[in-house]
Design an enzyme around this catalytic site. Structure first.
Site, short mmCIF file in Angstrom:
data_model
loop_
_atom_site.label_atom_id
_atom_site.label_comp_id
_atom_site.label_asym_id
_atom_site.label_seq_id
_atom_site.Cartn_x
_atom_site.Cartn_y
_atom_site.Cartn_z
CG ASP A 57 -10.66 29.32 -0.35
OD1 ASP A 57 -9.47 28.94 -0.25
OD2 ASP A 57 -11.63 28.59 -0.10
CB ILE A 58 -5.95 31.05 2.21
CG1 ILE A 58 -6.21 29.57 2.50
CG2 ILE A 58 -6.30 31.94 3.40
CD1 ILE A 58 -5.26 28.97 3.53
CB THR A 120 -0.71 21.74 15.55
OG1 THR A 120 -1.01 20.78 16.56
CG2 THR A 120 -0.46 20.98 14.24
CG ASP A 121 0.98 19.87 20.36
OD1 ASP A 121 0.04 19.69 19.56
OD2 ASP A 121 0.85 19.81 21.60
CD GLU A 122 -3.13 17.20 16.62
OE1 GLU A 122 -3.31 16.44 15.67
OE2 GLU A 122 -4.04 17.73 17.26
CE1 TYR A 147 -5.08 20.65 11.78
CE2 TYR A 147 -4.33 19.28 13.60
CZ TYR A 147 -4.50 20.53 13.04
OH TYR A 147 -4.08 21.65 13.70
CE LYS A 151 -1.50 23.72 10.96
NZ LYS A 151 -1.98 25.08 10.53
P1 NAD Z 1 -10.87 26.73 13.47
O1 NAD Z 1 -11.30 25.53 12.70
O2 NAD Z 1 -11.67 27.14 14.65
O3 NAD Z 1 -10.80 28.00 12.50
C1 NAD Z 1 -10.28 27.94 11.20
C2 NAD Z 1 -10.71 29.19 10.45
O4 NAD Z 1 -10.12 29.16 9.15
C3 NAD Z 1 -12.23 29.32 10.26
O5 NAD Z 1 -12.65 30.63 10.55
C4 NAD Z 1 -12.43 28.98 8.78
O6 NAD Z 1 -13.56 29.65 8.22
C5 NAD Z 1 -11.12 29.48 8.19
N1 NAD Z 1 -10.79 28.79 6.93
C6 NAD Z 1 -10.78 27.45 6.71
N2 NAD Z 1 -10.43 27.19 5.44
C7 NAD Z 1 -10.20 28.40 4.84
C8 NAD Z 1 -9.80 28.79 3.54
N3 NAD Z 1 -9.56 27.89 2.59
N4 NAD Z 1 -9.64 30.11 3.30
C9 NAD Z 1 -9.88 31.04 4.26
N5 NAD Z 1 -10.28 30.72 5.50
C10 NAD Z 1 -10.43 29.41 5.80
O7 NAD Z 1 -9.35 26.45 13.86
P2 NAD Z 1 -8.53 26.86 15.18
O8 NAD Z 1 -8.71 25.81 16.20
O9 NAD Z 1 -8.80 28.29 15.49
O10 NAD Z 1 -7.04 26.73 14.61
C11 NAD Z 1 -6.41 27.85 13.98
C12 NAD Z 1 -4.99 27.47 13.61
O11 NAD Z 1 -4.29 27.11 14.79
C13 NAD Z 1 -4.89 26.28 12.67
O12 NAD Z 1 -3.85 26.53 11.75
C14 NAD Z 1 -4.54 25.12 13.57
O13 NAD Z 1 -3.80 24.15 12.89
C15 NAD Z 1 -3.70 25.81 14.63
N6 NAD Z 1 -3.66 25.19 15.96
C16 NAD Z 1 -4.82 24.91 16.61
C17 NAD Z 1 -4.76 24.40 17.90
C18 NAD Z 1 -6.02 24.11 18.69
O14 NAD Z 1 -5.94 23.65 19.83
N7 NAD Z 1 -7.21 24.37 18.17
C19 NAD Z 1 -3.52 24.16 18.51
C20 NAD Z 1 -2.35 24.46 17.79
C21 NAD Z 1 -2.43 24.99 16.53
O1 TDX Z 2 -15.88 14.09 22.18
C1 TDX Z 2 -14.66 13.98 22.29
N1 TDX Z 2 -14.18 13.09 23.22
C2 TDX Z 2 -12.84 12.89 23.42
O2 TDX Z 2 -12.46 12.08 24.28
C3 TDX Z 2 -13.72 14.73 21.49
C4 TDX Z 2 -14.21 15.70 20.45
C5 TDX Z 2 -12.38 14.53 21.72
N2 TDX Z 2 -11.94 13.64 22.64
C6 TDX Z 2 -10.49 13.51 22.89
C7 TDX Z 2 -9.59 13.37 21.70
C8 TDX Z 2 -8.31 14.02 22.17
O3 TDX Z 2 -7.54 13.11 22.93
O4 TDX Z 2 -10.10 14.74 23.51
C9 TDX Z 2 -8.78 15.13 23.09
C10 TDX Z 2 -8.86 16.50 22.42
O5 TDX Z 2 -9.57 16.34 21.20
P1 TDX Z 2 -9.78 17.55 20.15
O6 TDX Z 2 -10.45 18.68 20.84
O7 TDX Z 2 -10.40 16.98 18.94
O8 TDX Z 2 -8.28 18.02 19.91
P2 TDX Z 2 -6.97 17.28 19.33
O9 TDX Z 2 -7.31 16.16 18.44
O10 TDX Z 2 -6.04 17.03 20.48
O11 TDX Z 2 -6.39 18.47 18.40
C11 TDX Z 2 -6.42 19.84 18.85
O12 TDX Z 2 -5.16 20.27 19.31
C12 TDX Z 2 -4.16 20.41 18.34
C13 TDX Z 2 -6.92 20.76 17.75
O13 TDX Z 2 -8.19 20.33 17.30
C14 TDX Z 2 -5.94 20.83 16.63
O14 TDX Z 2 -6.36 21.78 15.65
C15 TDX Z 2 -4.59 21.25 17.17
O15 TDX Z 2 -3.63 21.20 16.16
#
Ligand code: NAD
Ligand code: TDX
Length: 331
Positions: A57-58, A120-122, A147, A151
């Site tokens: 865990d981090i 993230t851009d969020e 969330y 971040k």
């Molecule tokens: P994910 O949920 O798929 O993966 C997260 C990983 O972190 C998992 O493997 C989980 O086991 C690990 N983890 C969670 N809590 C932990 C802890 N306490 N200690 C150690 N490991 C832990 O997430 P993702 O979509 O791959 O996102 C990765 C990063 O990128 C995140 O920081 C997220 O905010 C950022 N991000 C995601 C997106 C997106 O579109 N998914 C976009 C921009 C930024």
């Molecule tokens: O079933 C669905 N139907 C739907 O309409 C789900 C799961 C999502 N959505 C919509 C919500 C959002 O407008 O689709 C869009 C994308 O949803 P998510 O995949 O949950 O992504 P979002 O909330 O945009 O966030 C993602 O991008 C930024 C990642 O999960 C984040 O980790 C990242 O920071």
């Protein structure tokens, strides 16, 4: 370089590990707690001499300190990442995203290790559909969900540790990623695996929300570029000009999978649902010379559909629990 990658068994982290092994000589140690979102199988097939896996865990300061002592650089992906989960139970988001990032920053300070923080851009909130502006590095922070607020908090901790303690850190804020190894809770894999299972895709609300899609492999190349050439203390926005509304993404998935483009259902909208994200990545492109490689979103989506079709054993164990969670919320 000896790289420590937190969250390397998650979606974007595992894509980064594959990308780094294929494109650099770095040795990678993955630190991952294997929460519901982590999957050891996402790292299968990588050479054991190049990649080491540590389950932990981090927020575990002694473990983190011992790993930082052996690393030249750290790339920090580990997070609780799903907005819908953060609306249901915010606590793990505070623990991992805030306390976890704090724990890593203290280790970076103690061991003087180069640190790259993935965000993230969020953190910038959302834009109107007709707003001509996109997010830049100087857009004010305005997060909407538990969330994105955690971040945003973690980004601000990184900035404070750079200024107060001289930690050698950079930050990147990326738009929505798609590609292989993404958990089926997220929008694109949820709809692809729904269609494979004969379930109609579920669109929140009217489906007019816009996301700015980038392939996870392009995110990885951008992060490597920042690690190599980024200026300490700077923030870089990562995006590939991939704005699409949710309705058109679902229609494209259905068409690519041989179904009528309107064979989806509208379901309960997400509380506080951000309307639109859009990234201006001029700084990263001009100052560090980065360019995305995946120009064609439909082609990237078709390859992603193929990946989910041929990796059912990877996603099937999560599908039932994920859909039960959504069903309980009318989604
Ligand atoms: P994910 O949920 O798929 O993966 C997260 C990983 O972190 C998992 O493997 C989980 O086991 C690990 N983890 C969670 N809590 C932990 C802890 N306490 N200690 C150690 N490991 C832990 O997430 P993702 O979509 O791959 O996102 C990765 C990063 O990128 C995140 O920081 C997220 O905010 C950022 N991000 C995601 C997106 C997106 O579109 N998914 C976009 C921009 C930024
Ligand atoms: O079933 C669905 N139907 C739907 O309409 C789900 C799961 C999502 N959505 C919509 C919500 C959002 O407008 O689709 C869009 C994308 O949803 P998510 O995949 O949950 O992504 P979002 O909330 O945009 O966030 C993602 O991008 C930024 C990642 O999960 C984040 O980790 C990242 O920071």
């Amino acid at each position: 370089m000896r790289l420590l990658v937190t969250g390397g068994a998650g979606f974007i982290g595992s894509n980064f590990v594959h990308h780094a092994v294929a494109n650099t000589d770095h040795h990678v140690t993955v630190l991952d707690a294997l929460t519901y979102a982590g999957n050891r199988a996402s790292l299968e097939g990588l050479p054991s001499g190049r990649v080491e896996f540590v389950q932990g865990d981090i927020t575990d300061a002694p473990l983190v300190s011992s790993l930082f002592a052996q690393a030249d650089a750290v790339v920090h992906y580990a997070a609780e990442s799903h907005n819908d989960n953060s609306l249901h139970d915010p606590r793990p988001f505070l623990d991992t995203n805030i306390v976890g990032t704090y724990t890593l920053l203290e280790a970076a300070r103690r061991h003087d290790v180069r640190f790259h923080h993935i965000s993230t851009d969020e953190v910038y909130g959302d834009l109107e559909l007709d707003d001509p502006e996109r997010f830049t590095e100087s857009t004010p922070y305005n997060p909407s969900s538990p969330y994105s607020s955690t971040k945003a908090g973690s980004d601000l901790l990184v900035r404070a540790w750079v200024r107060s303690f001289g930690v050698r850190a950079t930050i990147s804020n990326c738009s929505n990623n798609y590609g292989p190894y993404q958990h089926v809770e997220k929008f694109i894999p949820r709809q692809i695996t729904n269609v494979i299972r004969g379930i109609r895709p579920k669109l929140y609300g009217a489906g007019e929300n816009v996301r700015d899609w980038i392939h996870a492999d392009d995110h990885s190349s951008a992060v490597l570029t920042i690690l190599e050439k980024g200026v300490i203390g700077e923030t870089y926005l990562i995006g590939a000009d991939g704005e699409r509304d949710n309705k058109s993404v679902v229609a494209t998935i259905l068409t690519l999978m041989g179904r009528p483009a309107d064979a989806y259902d509208h379901v309960t909208d997400r509380a506080g649902h951000d309307l639109r994200y859009a990234i201006d990545s001029t700084k990263l492109r001009r100052e560090l010379g980065w360019r995305p490689s995946f120009g064609d979103f439909d082609a990237g989506l078709a390859a992603t559909i193929d990946w989910y079709r041929s990796h059912e054993e990877w996603w099937a164990p999560s599908k039932v629990t994920t859909e039960a969670f959504y069903a309980g919320k009318g989604q």
